[in-house]
Design an enzyme around this catalytic site. Structure first.
Site: not given
Length: 449
Positions: A310-312, A449
């Site tokens: 999810w963060h990248g 993000f």
């Protein structure tokens, strides 16, 4: 548009407040429609094309939710995750599979508003919230400008009643304004200055320079302070702005750096994301109520793999998420951290958090490995270099206040000296505005993000 910019502070926000609270038209319908238009303008300022994609996605989710069933829920989730994949992960997937990289640009805030749409659909399907019949109200929930591009992730069930029945008042407006100024100070005065040392250290490593172990530790500690005050500062501003317009958002941070375990840290850090994965991934998988340890192990693995993703779109974020999985699983299965003296447990927790932020901040796993090598004394560079003394000397005041405000000092000061709040906010805003006038653009970290 950025909260910490002069155009937002001097033009956009004053105009929105003036029109929203105009003495002639006070109807809820007018205020909601105006707030929606202002939010779309806010997003279109930086994303003029993607605002239409966001609106189209909202319209599809809204229509599917009106007569929700399992098939329509699956359709909505496929659509939302599909769009997130295309815009956030297609380049990464193509590069790793050997295909031509399409070069698709990342819309700001797509991870946040996508998760809000998914939570809306799931909550309506589960019966925890009613489908919003008014499309404009549904669009306002998703696109509300205070939380649109970097959270917190707002659950529809938490503000369902507030959309049409909130009561604005002077006390809430003042509390919101104060919270906004505090967040602005966190970002401009602490996060941006800590970023100077963090950027210098990580850029030296990326370029193959020698910085010494002392500066490597100073750089990642500076980043640990930067990301906390950057993101919690944005959350404060979002919560404050929402309060100014009558919305009451839940907290997103609760002094995470006072934690005495990694488990506690994730109860205090980015609370809206952690609770989202808990309620929409971990618990549906069976949570901790499964029959075997291997199944619990797998549930934790899935959640933290997804948290990293999810963060990248980078192997560094996947490694960061899996790193937290290792320590969280260790605490749950065999590491008796609760039996350790609290000061020792706190040191352990912060060492893990700081070391994992190396992977989070690095551009690649190779850069992270090189940074760790310097941190732990592998190589020929001296332990202390001139860079260490320069950045420590020039930024020591920001480091001091950064570390100090990681603890609930402000809360205690407010209790002891409540009458000072207004004066402190004026001084803080003056310092922030001086920082803006001085120049230097440092975007919020979580815009990526």
């Amino acid at each position: 548009m950025v909260f910490s910019s002069s155009i937002f502070l001097l033009l956009f926000l004053p105009m929105v407040i003036a029109i929203y609270y105009n003495p002639v038209v006070k109807a809820r319908a007018f205020r909601n429609v105006f707030l929606l238009l202002a939010s779309l303008l806010f997003y279109a300022w930086g994303e003029p094309v993607y605002v239409f994609i966001m609106l189209a996605t909202i319209a599809v989710n809204w229509a599917l939710a009106l007569k929700i069933n399992k098939t329509k829920l699956i359709m909505a989730i496929i659509l939302d995750i599909g769009l997130l994949f295309v815009y956030k992960y297609a380049n990464f997937a193509a590069a790793n599979l050997g295909f031509p990289v399409p070069g698709i640009a990342l819309p700001i805030g797509i991870s946040f508003f996508t998760f809000q749409m998914i939570s809306y659909m799931v909550d309506v399907y589960r019966g925890k919230a009613r489908a919003q019949k008014n499309f404009l109200s549904c669009a306002l929930y998703i696109s509300l400008f205070p939380q649109l591009i970097a959270g917190p992730i707002i659950r529809y069930a938490d503000i369902e009643e507030q959309l049409n029945n909130r009561k604005e008042n002077w006390d809430d407006f003042c509390e919101g304004l104060k919270r906004f100024v505090v967040g602005l100070g966190k970002k401009l005065l602490i996060a941006n200055n800590c970023a100077l040392a963090a950027d210098a250290a990580f850029d030296h490593i990326k370029q193959g320079g020698e910085i010494g172990a002392a500066f490597a530790w100073l750089g990642v500690i500076a980043y640990t302070l930067q990301i906390f005050f950057d993101f919690s500062g944005y959350s404060d501003m979002a919560i404050g702005l929402g309060r100014m317009f009558g919305f009451k958002f839940l907290e997103n941070f609760n002094y995470p750096y006072i934690s005495a375990s990694i488990t506690e840290f994730w109860r205090r850090w980015h609370i809206s994301l952690g609770s989202w994965f808990r309620d929409y991934v971990y618990i549906p998988l069976g949570g901790s109520r499964v029959n075997t340890k291997s199944r619990l192990f797998m549930n934790l693995l899935i959640v933290w793999l997804l948290t990293g993703i999810w963060h990248g779109a980078n192997w560094t974020f996947i490694a960061w998420g899996l790193g937290y999985f290792v320590f969280l699983a260790s605490e749950k299965f065999f590491l008796p951290i609760s039996k350790c003296p609290k000061p020792l447990a706190h040191v352990y927790t912060m060492l893990i958090v700081i070391c994992l932020f190396v992977i989070f901040r690095a551009n690649s796993l190779g850069d992270a490995a090189n940074y760790y090598a310097v941190m732990f004394g592998f190589g020929n560079s001296p332990f202390i270099t001139e860079d260490f003394w320069f950045y420590l000397g020039s930024l020591k005041l920001y480091f001091f206040f950064g570390i100090l405000f990681c603890f609930p000092v402000v809360k205690r000061i407010e209790v002891l000296f409540p009458s000072l709040s207004f004066a402190v906010c004026i001084i803080l805003f003056t310092l922030c505005f001086a920082s803006i006038v001085k120049g230097g653009y440092n975007p919020f970290i979580y815009f990526n993000f």
